[in-house]
Each structure stands twice: as C-alpha cells, then as structure tokens.
Design an enzyme around this catalytic site. Structure first.
Site, short mmCIF file in Angstrom:
data_model
loop_
_atom_site.label_atom_id
_atom_site.label_comp_id
_atom_site.label_asym_id
_atom_site.label_seq_id
_atom_site.Cartn_x
_atom_site.Cartn_y
_atom_site.Cartn_z
N SER A 1 8.01 12.64 -9.48
CA SER A 1 7.11 13.39 -10.34
C SER A 1 7.24 12.91 -11.78
O SER A 1 8.30 12.46 -12.21
CB SER A 1 7.43 14.89 -10.27
OG SER A 1 7.31 15.36 -8.93
N GLY B 1 3.76 11.14 -7.67
CA GLY B 1 3.57 9.86 -7.00
C GLY B 1 4.57 9.66 -5.89
O GLY B 1 5.39 10.52 -5.59
N LYS C 1 9.60 9.99 -15.70
CA LYS C 1 9.41 9.90 -14.25
C LYS C 1 10.74 10.18 -13.57
O LYS C 1 11.69 9.40 -13.69
CB LYS C 1 8.88 8.53 -13.84
CG LYS C 1 8.68 8.39 -12.33
CD LYS C 1 7.88 7.16 -11.95
CE LYS C 1 8.59 5.88 -12.25
NZ LYS C 1 7.85 4.70 -11.72
N ASP D 1 1.52 -4.45 -7.18
CA ASP D 1 0.82 -3.18 -6.98
C ASP D 1 -0.18 -2.95 -8.12
O ASP D 1 -0.24 -1.87 -8.71
CB ASP D 1 1.82 -2.02 -6.91
CG ASP D 1 1.24 -0.82 -6.17
OD1 ASP D 1 0.23 -0.99 -5.47
OD2 ASP D 1 1.80 0.29 -6.30
#
Length: 695
Positions: free
Chosen positions: A388, A384, A404, A499
């Site tokens: 990663s 992303g 992450k 988001d």
C-alpha cells in the site's frame, strides 16, 4: 488426534499387553512339571489350582472340601451349611475371599441368616456334626435383638432399619473369631452373625468407632478363609512351577501398577508408569518364595526368562519415549532453528547492504519515523501488488512524500527491496522518480519517494475528456523515453525496468513524467545483450514476446522498448489497446486497427476519413509505437533512436513492417515471416488480453 493423554495411554497399554503375552508364554515355557492337574477357570476366576477342584475332576486333583461350582460369572463353594461366592484367591498367603450367597449386598438394610455359619477350629478335623472345619481369617459382626435400648455399651451400634417399637437391633464387632455369650447384654438375644474383612489384630480398635453403615459397607466385600485345612499338604510343585507362578504373579502386579499410574493425570505418576514398572516387576520377581534356597531358585533359565520379559517391556517403551518426547521435539526445534537461521541470513544480507547504502544513498528511517511521517498511515493513496502507498510529510521542511509499505509476501526474501533501493537510490534524472529514503526493521520495509501530486498517467489518457494537447502529449512521451533511455544508457549498469505501463508513469505538479516502480527492475552489464529467462516478469498487454519464449529473440533492453511502444499507442488512441467494447471487431485491438488505417492511405493512394482527422503528432506517436512493438527484438529501435523519432517530424517517418498481431491474410509477402506454431499461440494469447492487471 482428539485427546493426547488417551492416545499415549492407549499406545502404552497396547504395548504392555503385547509384551505381557510374550512374557506369559516365556514363563509358561519355563514350567517343567506340576501335579498332573490342569489349571482351570471358574466364573471370573482364572488359573485356579490346588486345593480347589471342579466337580468331575480326577481323584487327587484338589480337595473335595474345596470343590467349586462354576457358572458363567460366579464360582460357588459350600462351607458347612452355607453357600458362598468365591471372589478372589491369594495363593501367596493361602487364603481366599468369599461372600455369603444369601446376603444381599444391594439391600439398604441386609441381615445375615441366623441358622448357619462357617465354624472355625483346628486344621484337619471334623466337628460332632461332621462339618468340615475351615479356618476363618476375619472379624465377626454380631447382631442382637434387645428388648430395651442399649445405652451403656458403645460397642453396640444401632440398626435402626431393623428395629421396631418393642425391639431394638444392634450390631457389634467381636474381638474374637466368634460371637461370645459374654458380649450379650442381659435383655438381648443372639440374632445372627457374619464374618467380614481380613483379620488384623490392629484394626479392632478402629472398628469400635465405626457406624453400622461403615460395618455394612465392609460386610458387602466378604471375608477371608485360610487353606488348606484337611490335614495333608498339597503336592509340592517343582522349582519351575514355583518360578512360573511367581513370574505370572509379578507380571500381573506390574501390569496393575502400570494401569494405576497411567490412569492418573499427574506427570510424576506417568513417569513412574514408564520408568518404574520394570523396577516394580524386578523387585517382585527377585524375592524367592518362603523357605526356598535363593541359590537353587536363581537358575540360569530364571535369569534368561526375567531378562527377556524386562527387555520385551522396557525396549518398546524406551523407543516410544525416545521418539515421542526426544526425537520429535528435537526435529521440531531443528526445523525452527533452520528457519530462524535462514531468516537471519536474509536479514543480515539486507542489513549489510543497507549499511553500505546509507553512506552513498538515500536516508534510512526507523519504523517509528515512518509511522510519524504518515500520521499512522492515515492518508492512503493506493494499493498495489507490492503493498500500500500512503501520503506523508517530512519534518522539518514539510516536504510531501509517498511511502510504499512493502507487504511480507512480496519482500520476504529481500531481493525486490534491495533491487529497488539499489536501482533508484543512485539515480538522479528529471524523468525518473527520486527515492528519498527507506526503512528496514526485521521484516517491516518501506520505500519513501518524492510525492507526485498529479498521480499516474493512466488517469489522464483513458479519461472520457481529452486531458492534454497533442504537443503536451508528445512532450510527455519524449520525457518518458528520456527516462527509460537514461536507465538503459546513463548508468554504469543498464537497468531494465520490465514493467513500463501508464500506471507506472507518475506526473509532478508541472505534468513532467517520471518513470516509477522499480520492483521488477534488474541490473545487467551494458554490453551484455543476453538476459536470463528468469527475468520473464511484467504485465500482460505490455510484455514483449521474447519474455514468453526465446523463439522471438533474447530478453534485452528491447523488451522495455516493446512495452513503451504499447504505451505510446494507448496515449495516441486515448484508450486501452485491447477494447472488447469497441464498435466493430476490427477496432477491438487498436494497434491492428491503426496499422490498417495508416497503410490504407498508401495502398489506395487516397486519404481515409480517419487519417484525415488524425493529428500529425497523433500519427507520429502511432508510427513510433508500431516500430517499437515489432515482433522480433532486432527489428525494434533502441530508446535513443525512439527519442530521435519523437523529436523528428511525422512526414519523415516510414511505416514499419506489419506487426505480428495482424491476420495472416493481410500480411504483405515481402514483409512476412515464417512463423512457427509457437508464434501463433503466443499471438492469440497477446491479442486476447483484457484489462491490465492492477499492481
């Protein structure tokens, strides 16, 4: 800059040249008078003065015995019957260097002429032949031709290139200033002679061991001749003239010293060049000429001239060294310290927050723990915009987690990292992803989440085959709404996600939805409806109009409602809202098309084929989604109201006003708004959206 050494050398030499010229003119200004004759140049020689003269100079300027014949590159003098090239003049010690014009230094086996030489004798007298007596200050190389080989005299050096089968040529260095008959062996005869070098009584023994090749190399450099020898003293220069000549000589010596030192690669020689050249000049110039009174020599004018020259040379070099070796490194180190200080402030702020967080929030792991959990980052789940994601296993227990790893460019200031940890570190809700732990070591940061084995929602709603029943899809939509409503209402501070999109909705093993990825989330007071415009971030296609321009309202929790509405429409339609590959242009933008289909039923008082095939729950999701994507934020429901609408039946829901994305020709008069040109521009941008940006 290709070569730093050459650059420094060039700068230093240019500076020294400029200030040498300044010093030359300053010294020339001191010159108050001379013998009335101008200095002249001859060949490569510069500033020639008494006793030398040129042909055609006025009577009294120089001595006729020292008359020079000048060409473009050479200065020639006649000494008795021989012609010689003048290669250098030393006025301090009153001698000059000459070389026999008939002697070929380029020959591998040269032999001097036998029929002439500069005779030596007392000053100021003529010999019986009328030749002028010069005083030679050099050694004499004598050549002899012998009928037998000389074996008993080590001073004789064989000249094999001049010998034959019947004769042997030898050369030896005379201990005196001429070739003596006593030095000849009985079977040898005088062949030729030539002076060479500068006479020193201590070098004769060294020359005894020299070979012919060594002697020939010295001969090619010429020899020295003392002046003056014509019985009269030259016009005595004034003190100012002596001062000018002395300063010029010392300045030339200092320049030569600087060139010699700077040409070396040694740091010590460079130090001497920059800091000792002025000392070298002062040592030379402060020594008064022989037989001069120092009290009379060191005048005020002399001190001023010397101080001017030293200042003109030293100050620019001092400034150059100061700027290049002190100020430039100091500026560089200051910049590096500033960057280090700024980095330490960021790291210290994060560390302070993490120490507090460790007492109330998730577990903090070391970087080595993260490496072990992910088995050296072996199983990568995705990539992303923030970094990663890797699959890992926590020990003991064997619980699966998603790790992450935040990239440096996305978390270098620590704000996004602190935001995500502080936001979801205190959240415990069934529809919000749980933060298990985190890692922060210097600039290496990671977030450890509970593992969602079913992945993200976008894999299911956009698939070619229908993955969920309408009841399950409605259940998932309601779960997402509950999670967002908890963020808005269930915490001390309202959390705005900014988001919301299918990619950020994760599903556990039972397909329970969980809101994830809080990289853009912000915390605001619950009663505060105003959010700074700096919060305008998100994904095109899901971002609310007020996030682009305040003309559509203020940024608030209604911005998340808009994004959720776009998500509902995509879930209901099983496709992305903007589809450039749609069968007809009217179906290209799904919210516009579904609104037309839903309103067509009411206007025509009949059910369209599309509506007839539409499931009741699909219709409900579409209507709720259209309510959520109203242009003005005040016209949208809150998330708690959205939950009530999703829990209600489809028949009790009313159609909202036509959203802003439709053509103006289809807008009902009673539902229209007076849009500004800014609205039209934003509408075009949002309706032309393409595939969503992958994080």
């Amino acid at each position: 800059m290709g070569n730093p050494g050459a650059y420094y050398r060039s700068v230093a030499m240019q500076a020294l040249t400029v200030f040498s010229l300044v010093a030359f003119f300053a010294a020339d200004h001191v010159h108050g008078g001379n013998d009335g004759c101008q200095l002249f140049s001859c060949g490569h020689l510069q500033n020639i003065s008494y006793p030398f003269r040129r042909r055609g100079d006025p009577v009294g300027c120089g001595s006729e015995a020292y008359e020079l014949v000048c060409t473009s590159s050479k200065a020639t003098i006649q000494i008795n019957t021989g012609t010689y090239y003048v290669t250098a003049i030393n006025y301090t010690d009153s001698y000059f260097w000459v070389m026999d014009a008939n002697f070929d230094p380029n020959s591998s086996c040269p032999l001097p002429l036998w029929n002439h030489r500069p005779y030596s004798g007392s000053f100021g007298k003529l010999d019986s032949r009328g030749f002028f007596d010069f005083h030679i200050r050099s050694r004499i190389a004598c050549f002899a031709n012998c009928s037998e080989a000389v074996t008993n005299n080590s001073a004789y050096k064989p000249v094999a290139c001049l010998g034959t089968n019947n004769s042997h040529v030898y050369v030896w260095v005379s201990q005196y200033a001429e070739c003596s008959v006593e030095d000849l062996e009985p079977y040898c005869g005088y062949l030729a002679m030539i002076p060479f070098g500068e006479y020193h009584s201590s070098d004769w023994l060294q020359l005894q061991g020299a070979s012919y090749a060594d002697i020939r190399q010295i001969i090619t450099k010429g020899f020295t001749v003392q002046f003056p020898v014509d019985g009269t003293l030259p016009p005595q220069p004034s003190t100012n003239e002596k001062l000018r000549k002395n300063i010029n000589t010392c300045l030339n010596n200092s320049t030569r010293y600087f060139k010699e030192q700077i040409s070396s690669a040694s740091i010590m020689n460079w130090t001497h060049a920059f800091f000792w050249s002025e000392v070298h000049f002062l040592e030379c110039v402060t020594q008064p000429p022989t037989h001069s009174s120092s009290d009379h020599y060191y005048t005020t004018k002399f001190v001023l001239v010397v101080a001017t020259i030293v200042s003109a040379i030293a100050i620019p070099k001092f400034l150059f060294v100061l700027c290049r070796f002190l100020l430039a490194p100091l500026a560089l180190w200051t910049f590096l310290l500033y960057k280090y200080w700024k980095t330490r402030i960021t790291i210290d702020a994060v560390e302070k927050f993490l120490r507090i967080q460790q007492m109330i929030g998730p577990t903090r792991y070391s970087y080595t723990d993260i490496v072990a959990v992910t088995s050296h980052f072996r199983d990568k789940l995705g990539q992303g915009g923030y970094g990663s994601v890797y699959k890992g296993v926590l020990l003991p227990g064997g619980a699966h987690v998603a790790v992450k790893m935040l990239e440096g460019n996305s978390s270098c200031n620590g704000e996004d990292f602190i935001s995500e940890v502080s936001t979801i570190g205190r959240i415990h809700h069934v529809n919000v992803v749980r933060l298990v732990g985190f890692c922060s070591e210097e600039m290496r940061r990671a977030l450890v989440y509970e593992y969602m084995p079913r992945g993200s929602l976008d894999k299911y709603i956009f698939s070619a085959e229908k993955s969920f029943s309408w009841d399950k899809l409605n259940e998932i939509a309601l779960g997402i709404a509950r999670g967002i409503n908890y963020l808005h209402q269930g915490c001390d501070m309202q959390i705005l996600h900014f988001d919301i999109k299918p990619h950020n909705i994760l599903l556990d093993s039972n397909f329970v939805p969980k809101v994830a990825d809080f990289g853009l989330a912000k915390l605001y007071p619950r009663g505060d409806s105003f959010v700074p415009l700096s919060a305008m971030r998100g994904t095109i296609g899901y971002i609310a109009p007020e996030m682009i321009s305040r003309s559509f309202g203020v940024v608030s929790s209604k911005s998340d409602v808009y994004s959720f509405g776009m998500l509902l429409l995509e879930m209901a339609g099983g496709r992305r809202n903007a589809d450039p590959n749609a069968a007809t242009s009217s179906q290209g933008y799904y919210p516009s098309w579904v609104y037309d289909q839903l309103t067509l039923q009411g206007e025509a008082c009949e059910i369209s084929p599309v509506i007839a095939d539409m499931h009741e729950l699909e219709k409900k999701l579409c209507v709720v989604g259209l309510w959520c994507i109203q242009m003005r934020s005040v016209d949208r429901p809150t998330m708690s109201e959205v939950m009530q609408m999703l829990e209600a039946g489809a028949d009790v829901l009313q159609m909202p006003s036509r959203p802003f994305f439709c053509d103006e020709g289809h807008i009902h008069v009673e539902d229209s708004y007076h849009f500004t040109s800014e609205l039209t521009t934003v509408s075009e941008e949002l309706t032309a959206v393409s595939e969503e940006d992958e994080e």
